[in-house]
Design a protein around this motif. Structure first.
Motif, PDB file in Angstrom:
ATOM      1  N   UNK A  49       0.815  -1.315  -0.096  1.00 14.63           N
ATOM      2  CA  UNK A  49       0.205   0.237  -0.095  1.00 14.63           C
ATOM      3  C   UNK A  49       0.943   1.256   0.147  1.00 14.63           C
ATOM      4  N   UNK A  50       1.906   1.127   0.943  1.00  9.23           N
ATOM      5  CA  UNK A  50       2.473   2.533   0.829  1.00  9.23           C
ATOM      6  C   UNK A  50       3.266   2.931  -0.578  1.00  9.23           C
ATOM      7  N   UNK A  51       3.505   1.567  -1.200  1.00  7.51           N
ATOM      8  CA  UNK A  51       4.188   1.710  -2.733  1.00  7.51           C
ATOM      9  C   UNK A  51       3.203   2.182  -3.684  1.00  7.51           C
ATOM     10  N   UNK A  52       2.015   2.033  -3.376  1.00  9.76           N
ATOM     11  CA  UNK A  52       0.892   2.333  -4.216  1.00  9.76           C
ATOM     12  C   UNK A  52       0.195   3.814  -4.152  1.00  9.76           C
ATOM     13  N   UNK A  53       0.472   4.253  -2.794  1.00  9.98           N
ATOM     14  CA  UNK A  53      -0.554   5.338  -2.420  1.00  9.98           C
ATOM     15  C   UNK A  53      -0.051   6.546  -3.377  1.00  9.98           C
ATOM     16  N   UNK A  54       1.141   6.809  -3.504  1.00  4.25           N
ATOM     17  CA  UNK A  54       1.707   8.226  -3.929  1.00  4.25           C
ATOM     18  C   UNK A  54       1.457   8.269  -5.439  1.00  4.25           C
ATOM     19  N   UNK A  55       1.821   7.204  -5.964  1.00  9.77           N
ATOM     20  CA  UNK A  55       1.856   7.181  -7.498  1.00  9.77           C
ATOM     21  C   UNK A  55       0.051   7.059  -7.842  1.00  9.77           C
ATOM     22  N   UNK A  56      -0.404   6.057  -6.965  1.00  7.73           N
ATOM     23  CA  UNK A  56      -1.897   6.022  -7.155  1.00  7.73           C
ATOM     24  C   UNK A  56      -2.886   7.354  -7.147  1.00  7.73           C
ATOM     25  N   UNK A 281       3.179  10.218 -25.715  1.00  5.78           N
ATOM     26  CA  UNK A 281       2.956   8.958 -26.836  1.00  5.78           C
ATOM     27  C   UNK A 281       1.118   8.383 -26.584  1.00  5.78           C
ATOM     28  N   UNK A 282       0.533   9.204 -25.574  1.00  7.41           N
ATOM     29  CA  UNK A 282      -0.963   9.129 -25.306  1.00  7.41           C
ATOM     30  C   UNK A 282      -0.930   7.897 -24.202  1.00  7.41           C
ATOM     31  N   UNK A 283       0.037   7.783 -23.294  1.00 12.32           N
ATOM     32  CA  UNK A 283       0.053   6.511 -22.580  1.00 12.32           C
ATOM     33  C   UNK A 283       0.423   7.224 -20.992  1.00 12.32           C
ATOM     34  N   UNK A 284      -0.017   8.249 -20.512  1.00  6.75           N
ATOM     35  CA  UNK A 284       0.325   9.021 -19.386  1.00  6.75           C
ATOM     36  C   UNK A 284       0.126   7.795 -18.283  1.00  6.75           C
ATOM     37  N   UNK A 285      -1.130   7.086 -18.328  1.00  6.38           N
ATOM     38  CA  UNK A 285      -1.249   6.012 -17.297  1.00  6.38           C
ATOM     39  C   UNK A 285      -0.285   5.159 -17.127  1.00  6.38           C
ATOM     40  N   UNK A 286       0.550   4.871 -18.006  1.00  5.40           N
ATOM     41  CA  UNK A 286       1.557   3.753 -17.966  1.00  5.40           C
ATOM     42  C   UNK A 286       2.753   4.123 -17.212  1.00  5.40           C
ATOM     43  N   UNK A 287       2.958   5.279 -16.581  1.00  7.70           N
ATOM     44  CA  UNK A 287       4.076   5.634 -15.877  1.00  7.70           C
ATOM     45  C   UNK A 287       4.451   4.883 -15.099  1.00  7.70           C
ATOM     46  N   UNK A 288       3.663   4.193 -14.366  1.00  7.16           N
ATOM     47  CA  UNK A 288       3.959   2.960 -13.517  1.00  7.16           C
ATOM     48  C   UNK A 288       4.948   1.996 -13.967  1.00  7.16           C
ATOM     49  N   UNK A 289       4.238   1.528 -15.283  1.00  6.19           N
ATOM     50  CA  UNK A 289       5.076   0.512 -15.683  1.00  6.19           C
ATOM     51  C   UNK A 289       6.316   0.787 -16.619  1.00  6.19           C
ATOM     52  N   UNK A 290       6.747   2.096 -16.956  1.00 12.36           N
ATOM     53  CA  UNK A 290       7.724   2.630 -17.169  1.00 12.36           C
ATOM     54  C   UNK A 290       8.619   2.520 -15.950  1.00 12.36           C
ATOM     55  N   UNK A 291       8.206   3.098 -14.979  1.00  9.76           N
ATOM     56  CA  UNK A 291       9.057   3.150 -13.508  1.00  9.76           C
ATOM     57  C   UNK A 291       9.339   1.950 -13.036  1.00  9.76           C
ATOM     58  N   UNK A 292       8.569   0.765 -13.330  1.00  8.82           N
ATOM     59  CA  UNK A 292       9.046  -0.492 -12.582  1.00  8.82           C
ATOM     60  C   UNK A 292      10.317  -1.133 -13.442  1.00  8.82           C
ATOM     61  N   UNK A 293      10.794  -0.491 -14.631  1.00  8.89           N
ATOM     62  CA  UNK A 293      11.575  -0.974 -15.278  1.00  8.89           C
ATOM     63  C   UNK A 293      13.077  -0.913 -14.526  1.00  8.89           C
ATOM     64  N   UNK A 294      13.034   0.530 -13.683  1.00 11.59           N
ATOM     65  CA  UNK A 294      14.102   0.926 -12.801  1.00 11.59           C
ATOM     66  C   UNK A 294      14.321   0.132 -11.765  1.00 11.59           C
ATOM     67  N   UNK A 295      12.978  -0.135 -11.166  1.00 12.18           N
ATOM     68  CA  UNK A 295      12.870  -1.046 -10.195  1.00 12.18           C
ATOM     69  C   UNK A 295      13.516  -2.473 -10.107  1.00 12.18           C
ATOM     70  N   UNK A 296      13.397  -2.949 -11.264  1.00 14.71           N
ATOM     71  CA  UNK A 296      13.791  -4.522 -11.384  1.00 14.71           C
ATOM     72  C   UNK A 296      15.290  -4.452 -11.079  1.00 14.71           C
ATOM     73  N   UNK A 297      15.987  -3.592 -11.959  1.00 12.38           N
ATOM     74  CA  UNK A 297      17.356  -3.666 -11.892  1.00 12.38           C
ATOM     75  C   UNK A 297      17.932  -3.249 -10.322  1.00 12.38           C
ATOM     76  N   UNK A 298      17.188  -2.233  -9.880  1.00 20.39           N
ATOM     77  CA  UNK A 298      17.611  -2.031  -8.554  1.00 20.39           C
ATOM     78  C   UNK A 298      17.520  -2.991  -7.471  1.00 20.39           C
ATOM     79  N   UNK A 299      16.147  -3.836  -7.689  1.00 15.60           N
ATOM     80  CA  UNK A 299      16.093  -4.743  -6.492  1.00 15.60           C
ATOM     81  C   UNK A 299      17.194  -5.991  -6.729  1.00 15.60           C
ATOM     82  N   UNK A 300      17.501  -6.202  -8.083  1.00  9.07           N
ATOM     83  CA  UNK A 300      18.466  -7.409  -8.143  1.00  9.07           C
ATOM     84  C   UNK A 300      19.786  -6.746  -7.551  1.00  9.07           C
TER      85      UNK A 300
END
Length: 436
Positions: A49-56, A281-300
């Motif tokens: 929830x804490x990871x979702x409420x700001x960008x949500x 590109x008409x995909x403002x709602x997809x910011x979370x999906x773009x941002x998650x790419x950085x999180x994948x490499x960061x977690x590893x």
């Protein structure tokens, strides 16, 4: 596995843990044994929830109002609320115990998330934006501080290991878990908002907050953390070598906190900038999906820190990783399409995880034992407060000048992390020389 007892928190003079000599490949197996398998799934879901409420909140308000600025200000209100409420929750946990505080948050937070959804849905009909900001502030202030309080539990669980390897492994895991939650959280927000409705991610956050935070509160690992007043009454001894940390100067204590503020500014500005980048590109709602790419490499990368040589100090790790972040952040100005941005975000994420692990590691070294919950929540709240700053700066810049101007905030935050890392290295060296 032996049952948990409060003696595990005391750090009494006992032989070093047998895990001290466990080879690197067995370090994660050791912390699994210490906490129990259920801890990991419960704590991970409870921190979503804490990871979702700001960008949500940002996504919901931006989608309904059509304004990046209003979305940024909503995220900022969440951050300010968390910056004030998080340390208060941590202090209460230090005083009265984690369980009571977490259960209170599990009730209050879902109610305030619901208030944000209802207030935002009234905006097209002329509903006051102030009501959204007030509810967003409350949503942030009651956000369950699962990550920081989990780290406090790990400090108790690993107190018998004098080598510090178990604690280092636990901190690496926690940073990885934080990063994965901030991958899955924004990804869920992006998917659910784009595929179903922009209010659904916050509704899911409310359900998780009510259910999984309650489960985390009742997990048996909560028993190992003895509240300060009870520890004084029972005369629980302070772990050897840690008593002097209570006298650490506030100047040194502030550096990790400011480091996490800079880290949050990096995150918040990246989220807002990517929303604007996706919008081209008409995909403002997809910011979370773009941002998650950085999180994948960061977690590893965060998970790998447990295997780094101990002679590579926390201070040196902070400086090196922040320098790499600064260089990589400038690459955000290069891509003109989605594939190129995904590649840059993956590269950028690699130094992010180790930077977070290093800052939390320094915080664990210098924080007073009796205020560990308070200090850990200060670090986490610093991240959220910084996210508010980053969103508040980058959102209006993106609306006025486009996403390249907003990405300059991200690069500036990374450079601030490098400066603070250098200052921390000097301060830690000075403190060690004074106590030598």
């Amino acid at each position: 596995m032996k049952p948990f007892t409060s003696d595990q928190h005391s750090g009494a003079d006992t032989p070093p843990s047998a895990a001290a000599d466990v080879p690197a490949k067995g370090r994660y197996a050791r912390i699994l044994e210490l906490a129990g398998p259920a801890f990991f799934s419960i704590a991970f879901l409870a921190r979503l929830p804490l990871a979702m409420i700001t960008i949500g909140g940002l996504t919901l308000v931006t989608s309904i109002s059509g304004s990046y600025a209003q979305g940024g200000f909503t995220a900022g209100a969440v951050g300010v609320g968390s910056a004030l409420g998080g340390p208060a929750l941590g202090y209460l946990a230090d005083r009265i115990g984690q369980r009571k505080v977490l259960l209170a948050a599990a009730v209050a937070n879902p109610l305030l998330i619901t208030a944000v959804i209802l207030a935002a849905l009234q905006l097209p009909d002329g509903g006051p934006f102030a009501a959204v900001l007030a509810a967003a502030f409350g949503m942030g202030a009651t956000g369950p501080q699962v990550g920081p309080l989990a780290r406090v539990r790990w400090m108790a669980l690993t107190s018998r290991d004098r080598t510090g390897r178990e604690m280092g492994t636990a901190l690496s895991y926690e940073s990885m878990a934080d990063e994965l939650s901030f991958v899955l959280g924004p990804a869920l927000v992006g998917l659910l908002a784009a595929a179903v409705a922009p209010w659904l991610p916050l509704a899911l956050a409310a359900v998780l907050s009510a259910s999984m935070v309650s489960a985390f509160a009742f997990h048996r690992s909560a028993a190992v953390v003895v509240p300060a007043p009870r520890r004084i009454r029972e005369k629980t001894p302070v772990p050897r070598g840690r008593a002097a940390r209570g006298s650490t100067s506030w100047g040194l204590l502030m550096l990790p906190i400011l480091g996490m503020v800079a880290m949050g500014t990096f995150f918040g500005s990246a989220q807002a900038s990517l929303a604007a980048f996706g919008g081209t590109f008409g995909a403002a709602d997809a910011a979370g999906l773009l941002y998650s790419m950085m999180g994948i490499s960061s977690a590893a990368a965060a998970l790998s820190v447990a295997f780094w040589p101990q002679r590579f100090s926390q201070s040196a790790r902070w400086v090196v990783a922040a320098a790499a972040m600064t260089a990589a952040a400038l690459l955000l100005l290069v891509p003109s399409g989605i594939p190129g941005m995904l590649a840059v975000l993956f590269i950028l994420g690699i130094p992010v995880g180790p930077t977070m692990v290093s800052i939390f590691g320094i915080g664990a070294e210098v924080a007073p034992r009796h205020l560990m919950g308070t200090f850990m929540t200060l670090l986490a709240s610093g991240t959220v407060a910084g996210t508010a700053v980053g969103s508040g700066l980058a959102g209006p810049l993106a609306e006025a000048f486009g996403h390249p101007a907003a990405f300059l905030v991200t690069a500036g935050a990374a450079a601030s992390l490098l400066i603070l890392g250098l200052a921390s290295a000097l301060a830690v060296r000075r403190a060690r020389n004074q106590t030598a």
